[in-house]
Design an enzyme around this catalytic site. Structure first.
Site, PDB file in Angstrom:
ATOM      1  N   ARG A   1     -11.615  -4.334 -13.715  1.00 42.53           N
ATOM      2  CA  ARG A   1     -10.308  -4.514 -12.945  1.00 42.53           C
ATOM      3  C   ARG A   1     -10.691  -5.789 -13.242  1.00 42.53           C
ATOM      4  O   ARG A   1     -12.340  -6.426 -13.017  1.00 42.53           O
ATOM      5  CB  ARG A   1     -10.083  -4.034 -12.006  1.00 42.53           C
ATOM      6  CG  ARG A   1      -9.236  -2.798 -12.126  1.00 42.53           C
ATOM      7  CD  ARG A   1      -8.426  -2.943 -10.259  1.00 42.53           C
ATOM      8  NE  ARG A   1      -8.718  -1.584  -9.968  1.00 42.53           N
ATOM      9  CZ  ARG A   1      -7.323  -0.816 -10.157  1.00 42.53           C
ATOM     10  NH1 ARG A   1      -6.520  -1.151 -10.809  1.00 42.53           N
ATOM     11  NH2 ARG A   1      -7.606   0.472 -10.126  1.00 42.53           N
TER      12      ARG A   1
ATOM     13  N   ARG B   1     -13.867   2.335   4.920  1.00 39.70           N
ATOM     14  CA  ARG B   1     -12.668   2.094   5.925  1.00 39.70           C
ATOM     15  C   ARG B   1     -11.466   2.412   5.661  1.00 39.70           C
ATOM     16  O   ARG B   1     -10.463   1.797   6.219  1.00 39.70           O
ATOM     17  CB  ARG B   1     -12.422   0.797   4.941  1.00 39.70           C
ATOM     18  CG  ARG B   1     -11.658  -0.014   4.403  1.00 39.70           C
ATOM     19  CD  ARG B   1     -11.340  -0.836   3.470  1.00 39.70           C
ATOM     20  NE  ARG B   1     -10.496  -0.383   2.394  1.00 39.70           N
ATOM     21  CZ  ARG B   1     -10.960  -0.158   0.793  1.00 39.70           C
ATOM     22  NH1 ARG B   1     -11.568  -1.206   0.817  1.00 39.70           N
ATOM     23  NH2 ARG B   1      -9.930   0.435   0.672  1.00 39.70           N
TER      24      ARG B   1
ATOM     25  N   HIS C   1     -15.570  -3.117   1.231  1.00 39.56           N
ATOM     26  CA  HIS C   1     -15.149  -1.655   0.226  1.00 39.56           C
ATOM     27  C   HIS C   1     -16.374  -2.175  -0.832  1.00 39.56           C
ATOM     28  O   HIS C   1     -17.378  -1.071  -1.822  1.00 39.56           O
ATOM     29  CB  HIS C   1     -14.836  -3.265  -1.335  1.00 39.56           C
ATOM     30  CG  HIS C   1     -14.300  -3.070  -3.166  1.00 39.56           C
ATOM     31  ND1 HIS C   1     -15.281  -3.044  -3.925  1.00 39.56           N
ATOM     32  CD2 HIS C   1     -13.242  -1.617  -2.983  1.00 39.56           C
ATOM     33  CE1 HIS C   1     -14.598  -2.890  -4.475  1.00 39.56           C
ATOM     34  NE2 HIS C   1     -13.052  -1.451  -4.294  1.00 39.56           N
TER      35      HIS C   1
ATOM     36  N   ASN D   1       0.964  -1.127   0.128  1.00 35.47           N
ATOM     37  CA  ASN D   1      -0.014   0.138  -0.066  1.00 35.47           C
ATOM     38  C   ASN D   1       1.076   1.279   0.470  1.00 35.47           C
ATOM     39  O   ASN D   1       0.266   3.056  -0.618  1.00 35.47           O
ATOM     40  CB  ASN D   1      -0.292  -0.348   1.341  1.00 35.47           C
ATOM     41  CG  ASN D   1      -2.073  -1.187   0.950  1.00 35.47           C
ATOM     42  OD1 ASN D   1      -2.631  -1.149   0.194  1.00 35.47           O
ATOM     43  ND2 ASN D   1      -2.630  -1.275   2.437  1.00 35.47           N
TER      44      ASN D   1
ATOM     45  N   HIS E   1     -16.070   3.301 -14.253  1.00 35.93           N
ATOM     46  CA  HIS E   1     -15.693   2.717 -12.937  1.00 35.93           C
ATOM     47  C   HIS E   1     -17.495   2.253 -12.327  1.00 35.93           C
ATOM     48  O   HIS E   1     -17.731   1.223 -11.809  1.00 35.93           O
ATOM     49  CB  HIS E   1     -15.945   3.703 -11.295  1.00 35.93           C
ATOM     50  CG  HIS E   1     -14.945   3.044 -10.490  1.00 35.93           C
ATOM     51  ND1 HIS E   1     -15.875   3.199  -9.911  1.00 35.93           N
ATOM     52  CD2 HIS E   1     -14.038   2.594 -10.064  1.00 35.93           C
ATOM     53  CE1 HIS E   1     -14.915   2.148  -8.083  1.00 35.93           C
ATOM     54  NE2 HIS E   1     -14.053   2.039  -8.836  1.00 35.93           N
TER      55      HIS E   1
ATOM     56  N   TYR F   1     -12.279  -8.897  -1.262  1.00 35.72           N
ATOM     57  CA  TYR F   1     -12.850  -8.468  -1.127  1.00 35.72           C
ATOM     58  C   TYR F   1     -14.713  -8.611  -0.557  1.00 35.72           C
ATOM     59  O   TYR F   1     -15.403  -9.179  -0.846  1.00 35.72           O
ATOM     60  CB  TYR F   1     -13.050  -7.570  -1.897  1.00 35.72           C
ATOM     61  CG  TYR F   1     -11.825  -6.580  -3.001  1.00 35.72           C
ATOM     62  CD1 TYR F   1     -10.824  -6.918  -2.025  1.00 35.72           C
ATOM     63  CD2 TYR F   1     -12.048  -5.338  -3.638  1.00 35.72           C
ATOM     64  CE1 TYR F   1      -9.535  -6.099  -2.793  1.00 35.72           C
ATOM     65  CE2 TYR F   1     -10.116  -4.325  -3.739  1.00 35.72           C
ATOM     66  CZ  TYR F   1      -9.120  -5.482  -3.695  1.00 35.72           C
ATOM     67  OH  TYR F   1      -7.871  -5.098  -3.753  1.00 35.72           O
TER      68      TYR F   1
ATOM     69  N   ARG G   1      -6.111   2.584 -12.908  1.00 30.87           N
ATOM     70  CA  ARG G   1      -4.017   1.850 -12.939  1.00 30.87           C
ATOM     71  C   ARG G   1      -3.558   1.483 -12.514  1.00 30.87           C
ATOM     72  O   ARG G   1      -4.462   0.177 -11.591  1.00 30.87           O
ATOM     73  CB  ARG G   1      -4.614   3.525 -10.785  1.00 30.87           C
ATOM     74  CG  ARG G   1      -3.297   3.715 -10.909  1.00 30.87           C
ATOM     75  CD  ARG G   1      -2.780   4.631 -10.112  1.00 30.87           C
ATOM     76  NE  ARG G   1      -3.085   5.767 -10.541  1.00 30.87           N
ATOM     77  CZ  ARG G   1      -3.542   6.897  -9.973  1.00 30.87           C
ATOM     78  NH1 ARG G   1      -4.535   6.750  -8.685  1.00 30.87           N
ATOM     79  NH2 ARG G   1      -3.440   7.965 -10.254  1.00 30.87           N
TER      80      ARG G   1
END
Length: 723
Positions: free
Chosen positions: A389, A578, A606, A66, A449, A482, A419
């Site tokens: 993704r 979160r 998530h 991270n 998204h 997730y 990304r």
């Protein structure tokens, strides 16, 4: 802890923040420092004695990974602004340069803590017959085995490089790891400086045979052991390890004629970005250190000396299946009862009634099956799918290709700007095009998204649209970790809404008259602000007024100000955030009715959810309930295509409010509560009392709407057996 306890504890009385102007920028907590605070919470799980030992090692690795990404994107961006002389403050009042100073101070402390915790974990691992070795620990048999291993598995991949005028300093890519060597020729003591780049294709830890447990030798130790074979006639005098992080943000020309080609070029530029952090071994020889810093263009601000292991994220290699005693107990995601009742027929299960699944507790295979079944079904005429993704060998892409090859109309919206997944998405888009699918890349200036899939099926004389809305990516690997929501429906209104969004993405046709859907950047933020304001009006009218919301990040200033205004009007607001939170809860005169918690545990929270009491408080069957792909951030609400789906099905509403959100509110075992100054702490627990764990609750209780014969009254009680 009950929901009521969460609202009133630990701040029974709102507090003042001396020296903080809550009418100005001080009402916001800095985004970057808040993110670092989240990563501290991740790291602290590596010290949590209730977490299995190898899972603690995994948390340590995640915190390091991270932090790497944070530096290559966020810190790189701030650094560029500061170098350009930009003094524009963020909403909290800090300039880029001021933020960099605070980030650098906190990040260095974080990295020191990572090394301290790694040392502690090494001791505990050794007690459990799992050791990380040093050269002094090796026996003669070990050395013989490792020599053979080096020659057969490592030697051919290495490229030792001299550093002199005839051999220019090599390029070290982002996350590149290398040894800097000071050598001396044996016959005449002539010095030689050299580099030994370590290819990413080689495992960082080498397994060394043993009769009991597991032993591992770090790769750098193996390389030092075999320096003589790499530089014959030389002996090693001094050395140090170093690792490079580079600016990884992408810049794409707005007027690119071929977006795919432009992204391929941009990805190559990313690999060569400026160095934003150089980590090297503490005590590195000064002259050799100066050479490396000069060649990489690094100053003291980018330099971090590590007394311990460089590249802590590689510790994930040690989280091995061979030690189930040191891992979480095995959990197998459930197949929903209703799908089983219909012998696996997703369309039949969805036709009966809307179905909301929560991953990973209900298997993501249901999403894959939905598309695989659509690909094979002769009654299906069209499939549309967003892909933000996905995995390398994606079963979803496989299904879409199969459907296209079968002659079905397939439209895939592939987001190239996801990304660190840009290259994978380019490969998938090329493959879909070869199969005959219509591949759309959306907008140059907006990321898509939203998580939507539609399947159009001919049933008698009608065309019926089956729709999937999700809060997470169509990625079967991350879906095991997730927590996300998946809504399956054949409601005609929701199907039309989804189709209008796809038309917007493929033809730029701005959708009008959406029934149950709001989308950004057009009206999602406006809808949120409208609903928050409506709740404030209920409070002013003396009605019960309450908001529950769950998300990954909350930083959008207009939304935060709207929540402050609602709090001041008397609305009780409970937030589960979160990660990043720019809102300050529990501040007198600003946010006395707002409480914020963060859940960090076995799974990564998530899902994005918001519930409004609608003049009746929460939970209530007449509440207004939404699921979303969007966090409450400027980028999501203003610069991305996102969805906010209103849930009207009574069973699904009950599931979200009284099962999903209530369990998140009740969690104690994995919860951190946010203080007005932006810090987080674990709520105090009385010795011997039971601590409710929402992840365990969800593992033990099936999602309400996926049950074979469930009604809204069948919500499981928030209890379960004690450890």
């Amino acid at each position: 802890m009950s929901h009521a306890d969460f609202l009133t504890s630990p701040f029974d009385t709102p507090v003042e923040l001396p020296g903080v102007d809550i009418t100005g920028p001080g009402r916001f907590h800095n985004r970057e420092l808040s993110w670092l605070g989240f990563n501290w919470r991740v790291l602290e799980e590596a010290e949590n004695a209730r977490v299995p030992l190898l899972e603690r090692l995994r948390f340590l690795s995640i915190s390091a990974n991270n932090l790497d990404e944070f530096y290559t994107v966020r810190v790189a961006g701030l650094r560029e602004l500061a170098r350009a002389g930009n003094t524009t403050p963020a909403v909290d009042g800090l300039t880029p340069a001021e933020q960099l100073v605070l980030i650098n101070e906190d990040a260095r402390k974080l990295m020191q803590a990572q090394q301290r915790i790694y040392g502690q974990l090494l001791i505990e691992l050794k007690e459990r017959n799992m050791s990380v070795l040093k050269l002094d620990d090796l026996t003669d048999d070990d050395r013989a085995y490792l020599k053979e291993y080096f020659l057969t598995q490592v030697f051919a991949v290495l490229s030792p490089l001299a550093i002199d005028p005839a051999h220019p300093f090599p390029f070290i890519p982002n996350t590149g790891y290398a040894l800097a060597l000071q050598l001396e020729r044996v016959r005449d003591k002539r010095p030689l400086q050299a580099l030994l780049p370590v290819p990413a294709s080689i495992d960082r830890f080498v397994s060394v045979p043993t009769d009991i447990g597991q032993r591992f030798l770090p790769l750098e130790e193996l390389l030092i052991l075999n320096i003589g074979g790499l530089f014959p006639g030389y002996k090693l005098k001094e050395y140090f390890e170093f690792r490079v992080l580079r600016d990884s943000d992408l810049e794409v020309e707005d007027e690119a004629e071929d977006l795919v080609r432009e992204f391929e070029v941009a990805l190559k530029r990313r690999r060569r970005g400026e160095v934003v952090r150089l980590s090297l071994s503490a005590g590195a020889p000064p002259k050799l250190k100066a050479v490396v810093m000069d060649e990489l263009g690094v100053g003291d601000a980018e330099l971090i000396e590590i007394d311990g292991m460089i590249g802590v994220d590689d510790l994930s290699e040690l989280v091995i299946d061979e030690r189930p005693d040191l891992l979480w107990p095995t959990f197998t995601p459930r197949v929903p009862e209703r799908v089983t009742d219909f012998e696996g027929d997703m369309f039949a299960a969805i036709r009966q009634k809307d179905m909301l699944l929560q991953h990973p507790y209900e298997t993501f295979d249901m999403v894959v099956r939905f598309l695989q079944q659509a690909a094979r079904d002769p009654k299906v005429v069209a499939i549309k799918q967003t892909l933000y993704r996905t995995s390398k060998k994606s079963p979803i892409v496989e299904a879409l290709c199969a459907a296209a090859e079968d002659g079905k109309s397939v439209t895939a919206l592939v987001e190239l700007k996801a990304r660190f997944d840009e290259a994978a998405n380019i490969r998938q888009s090329r493959r879909l095009e070869r199969a005959g699918a219509h591949v759309v890349y959306g907008f140059i200036d907006l990321k898509t998204h939203a998580k939507i899939s539609t399947v159009v099926r001919r049933e008698g004389a009608d065309l019926v649209t089956y729709t999937h809305y999700g809060t997470g990516n169509y990625h079967p690997i991350t879906a095991r970790i997730y927590t996300d929501l998946s809504l399956f429906t054949c409601d005609a209104k929701l199907g039309r809404d989804a189709t209008k969004v796809f038309n917007y993405l493929s033809g730029y046709a701005q959708p009008e008259e959406l029934s149950n859907l709001a989308i950004s950047p057009s009206n999602l933020k406006a809808r949120l602000l409208e609903m928050i304001a409506a709740e404030a009006e209920h409070a002013k009218a003396g009605k019960p007024a309450e908001i529950w919301a769950k998300m990954n990040s909350l930083v959008e200033s207009e939304v935060i100000d709207a929540l402050y205004a609602a709090s001041q009007a008397g609305v009780k607001i409970s937030l589960v955030v979160r990660g990043i939170c720019g809102l300050r809860p529990g501040v007198l005169g600003l946010s006395e009715n707002i409480r914020v918690k963060s859940i960090v545990g076995r799974f990564l929270e998530h899902s994005r959810i918001v519930c409004f009491g609608n003049g009746r408080g929460l939970p209530h069957k007449k509440a207004r309930v939404f699921m979303s792909s969007a966090d409450w951030m400027g980028r999501n609400l203003n610069r991305r295509v996102e969805t906010l789906v209103e849930i009207e099905n009574p069973t699904v509403k009950a599931q979200i409010v009284s099962q999903v959100m209530a369990a998140n509110m009740a969690d104690v075992a994995q919860s951190w509560v946010m203080a007005p100054d932006g810090s987080f702490f674990r709520p105090p627990v009385t010795e011997g009392t039971f601590e409710f764990n929402c992840h365990r609750f969800f593992m033990e209780n099936p999602s309400l709407s996926g049950r074979g014969s469930a009604g809204a009254s069948d919500v499981p009680k928030l209890t379960h057996t004690k450890d």
